[in-house]
Design a protein around this motif. Structure first.
Motif, PDB file in Angstrom:
ATOM      1  N   LYS A  43      25.386  53.810  23.248  1.00 46.32           N
ATOM      2  CA  LYS A  43      25.866  53.982  24.615  1.00 46.32           C
ATOM      3  C   LYS A  43      26.827  52.859  24.975  1.00 46.32           C
ATOM      4  CE  LYS A  43      21.380  55.817  25.599  1.00 46.32           C
ATOM      5  NZ  LYS A  43      20.135  55.169  25.317  1.00 46.32           N
ATOM      6  N   GLU A  44      27.751  53.171  25.841  1.00 41.80           N
ATOM      7  CA  GLU A  44      28.676  52.164  26.329  1.00 41.80           C
ATOM      8  C   GLU A  44      27.946  51.265  27.313  1.00 41.80           C
ATOM      9  OE1 GLU A  44      32.700  52.076  28.975  1.00 41.80           O
ATOM     10  OE2 GLU A  44      32.512  53.650  27.467  1.00 41.80           O
ATOM     11  N   HIS A  45      28.292  49.995  27.298  1.00 40.55           N
ATOM     12  CA  HIS A  45      27.655  49.039  28.193  1.00 40.55           C
ATOM     13  C   HIS A  45      27.903  49.437  29.645  1.00 40.55           C
ATOM     14  CE1 HIS A  45      26.769  45.199  30.131  1.00 40.55           C
ATOM     15  NE2 HIS A  45      26.034  44.957  29.064  1.00 40.55           N
ATOM     16  N   GLY A  46      26.879  49.353  30.470  1.00 39.47           N
ATOM     17  CA  GLY A  46      26.957  49.828  31.847  1.00 39.47           C
ATOM     18  C   GLY A  46      27.905  49.044  32.740  1.00 39.47           C
ATOM     19  N   LEU A  47      28.175  47.786  32.421  1.00 37.68           N
ATOM     20  CA  LEU A  47      29.019  46.958  33.285  1.00 37.68           C
ATOM     21  C   LEU A  47      30.475  46.920  32.839  1.00 37.68           C
ATOM     22  CD1 LEU A  47      26.632  43.926  33.822  1.00 37.68           C
ATOM     23  CD2 LEU A  47      27.019  45.863  35.332  1.00 37.68           C
ATOM     24  N   LYS A  48      30.791  47.634  31.752  1.00 34.89           N
ATOM     25  CA  LYS A  48      32.148  47.595  31.239  1.00 34.89           C
ATOM     26  C   LYS A  48      33.117  48.240  32.242  1.00 34.89           C
ATOM     27  CE  LYS A  48      34.563  48.274  26.961  1.00 34.89           C
ATOM     28  NZ  LYS A  48      34.468  48.741  25.605  1.00 34.89           N
ATOM     29  N   ASN A  49      34.261  47.606  32.435  1.00 29.20           N
ATOM     30  CA  ASN A  49      35.330  48.071  33.337  1.00 29.20           C
ATOM     31  C   ASN A  49      34.901  48.145  34.797  1.00 29.20           C
ATOM     32  OD1 ASN A  49      37.110  48.317  31.199  1.00 29.20           O
ATOM     33  ND2 ASN A  49      36.444  50.392  30.756  1.00 29.20           N
ATOM     34  N   ARG A  50      33.896  47.392  35.167  1.00 30.25           N
ATOM     35  CA  ARG A  50      33.452  47.374  36.551  1.00 30.25           C
ATOM     36  C   ARG A  50      34.333  46.409  37.339  1.00 30.25           C
ATOM     37  NH1 ARG A  50      27.647  45.130  38.254  1.00 30.25           N
ATOM     38  NH2 ARG A  50      28.558  43.935  39.904  1.00 30.25           N
ATOM     39  N   LYS A  51      34.837  46.852  38.441  1.00 29.52           N
ATOM     40  CA  LYS A  51      35.712  46.034  39.284  1.00 29.52           C
ATOM     41  C   LYS A  51      34.937  45.581  40.524  1.00 29.52           C
ATOM     42  CE  LYS A  51      39.277  46.837  36.718  1.00 29.52           C
ATOM     43  NZ  LYS A  51      39.688  45.901  35.741  1.00 29.52           N
ATOM     44  N   ARG A  52      34.841  44.270  40.687  1.00 31.23           N
ATOM     45  CA  ARG A  52      34.177  43.720  41.865  1.00 31.23           C
ATOM     46  C   ARG A  52      35.217  43.011  42.720  1.00 31.23           C
ATOM     47  NH1 ARG A  52      29.179  40.248  39.883  1.00 31.23           N
ATOM     48  NH2 ARG A  52      30.001  39.068  41.603  1.00 31.23           N
ATOM     49  N   LEU A  56      37.694  35.834  47.736  1.00 29.12           N
ATOM     50  CA  LEU A  56      38.924  35.386  48.394  1.00 29.12           C
ATOM     51  C   LEU A  56      39.815  36.525  48.860  1.00 29.12           C
ATOM     52  CD1 LEU A  56      39.903  32.406  46.074  1.00 29.12           C
ATOM     53  CD2 LEU A  56      38.731  32.323  48.270  1.00 29.12           C
ATOM     54  N   ASP A  57      39.434  37.758  48.579  1.00 27.28           N
ATOM     55  CA  ASP A  57      40.275  38.896  48.972  1.00 27.28           C
ATOM     56  C   ASP A  57      40.664  38.890  50.450  1.00 27.28           C
ATOM     57  OD1 ASP A  57      40.644  39.966  46.490  1.00 27.28           O
ATOM     58  OD2 ASP A  57      39.051  41.472  46.688  1.00 27.28           O
ATOM     59  N   PRO A  58      39.754  38.594  51.385  1.00 29.23           N
ATOM     60  CA  PRO A  58      40.173  38.592  52.793  1.00 29.23           C
ATOM     61  C   PRO A  58      41.208  37.506  53.121  1.00 29.23           C
ATOM     62  CG  PRO A  58      37.772  38.642  52.614  1.00 29.23           C
ATOM     63  CD  PRO A  58      38.314  38.420  51.240  1.00 29.23           C
ATOM     64  N   TYR A  59      41.315  36.476  52.272  1.00 27.97           N
ATOM     65  CA  TYR A  59      42.187  35.341  52.575  1.00 27.97           C
ATOM     66  C   TYR A  59      43.429  35.284  51.690  1.00 27.97           C
ATOM     67  CZ  TYR A  59      37.694  34.038  54.535  1.00 27.97           C
ATOM     68  OH  TYR A  59      36.506  34.046  55.221  1.00 27.97           O
ATOM     69  N   LYS A  60      43.623  36.264  50.814  1.00 24.83           N
ATOM     70  CA  LYS A  60      44.721  36.191  49.850  1.00 24.83           C
ATOM     71  C   LYS A  60      46.093  36.141  50.513  1.00 24.83           C
ATOM     72  CE  LYS A  60      42.719  37.699  45.625  1.00 24.83           C
ATOM     73  NZ  LYS A  60      42.839  38.459  44.425  1.00 24.83           N
ATOM     74  N   GLN A  61      46.283  36.891  51.567  1.00 27.24           N
ATOM     75  CA  GLN A  61      47.597  36.874  52.244  1.00 27.24           C
ATOM     76  C   GLN A  61      47.862  35.492  52.819  1.00 27.24           C
ATOM     77  OE1 GLN A  61      47.965  39.734  55.382  1.00 27.24           O
ATOM     78  NE2 GLN A  61      50.176  39.474  55.546  1.00 27.24           N
TER      79      GLN A  61
END
Length: 75
Positions: A43-52, A56-61
């Motif tokens: 089986k493929e690992h469950g966390l592979k290609n997971r995007k979190r 800092l996303d709210p402050y990137k701009q």
């Protein structure tokens, strides 16, 4: 739990046409264990290609603006 090398050996011997009983006897494991790993599909690992999202996303701009102004300190 057996190691991955033994699992590969089980699958290799099965591809050569050996039965689970013969594989178990050759490798010193139970025929039920050999059957278990023959029927188990990798089986493929469950966390592979997971995007979190980043913290800092709210402050990137705001960070980009500060960097463009030359403010490089974290104060």
């Amino acid at each position: 739990m057996i190691r991955s090398g033994l699992i590969l050996m089980i699958r290799h011997e099965a591809l050569s046409g050996q039965t689970a009983y013969a594989i178990g006897k050759n490798l010193g494991i139970s025929k039920n264990t050999a059957k278990k790993y023959l029927n188990d599909v990798p089986k493929e690992h469950g966390l592979k290609n997971r995007k979190r999202p980043s913290k800092l996303d709210p402050y990137k701009q705001r960070i980009d603006i500060m960097i463009s102004l030359g403010i490089l300190t974290a104060q």
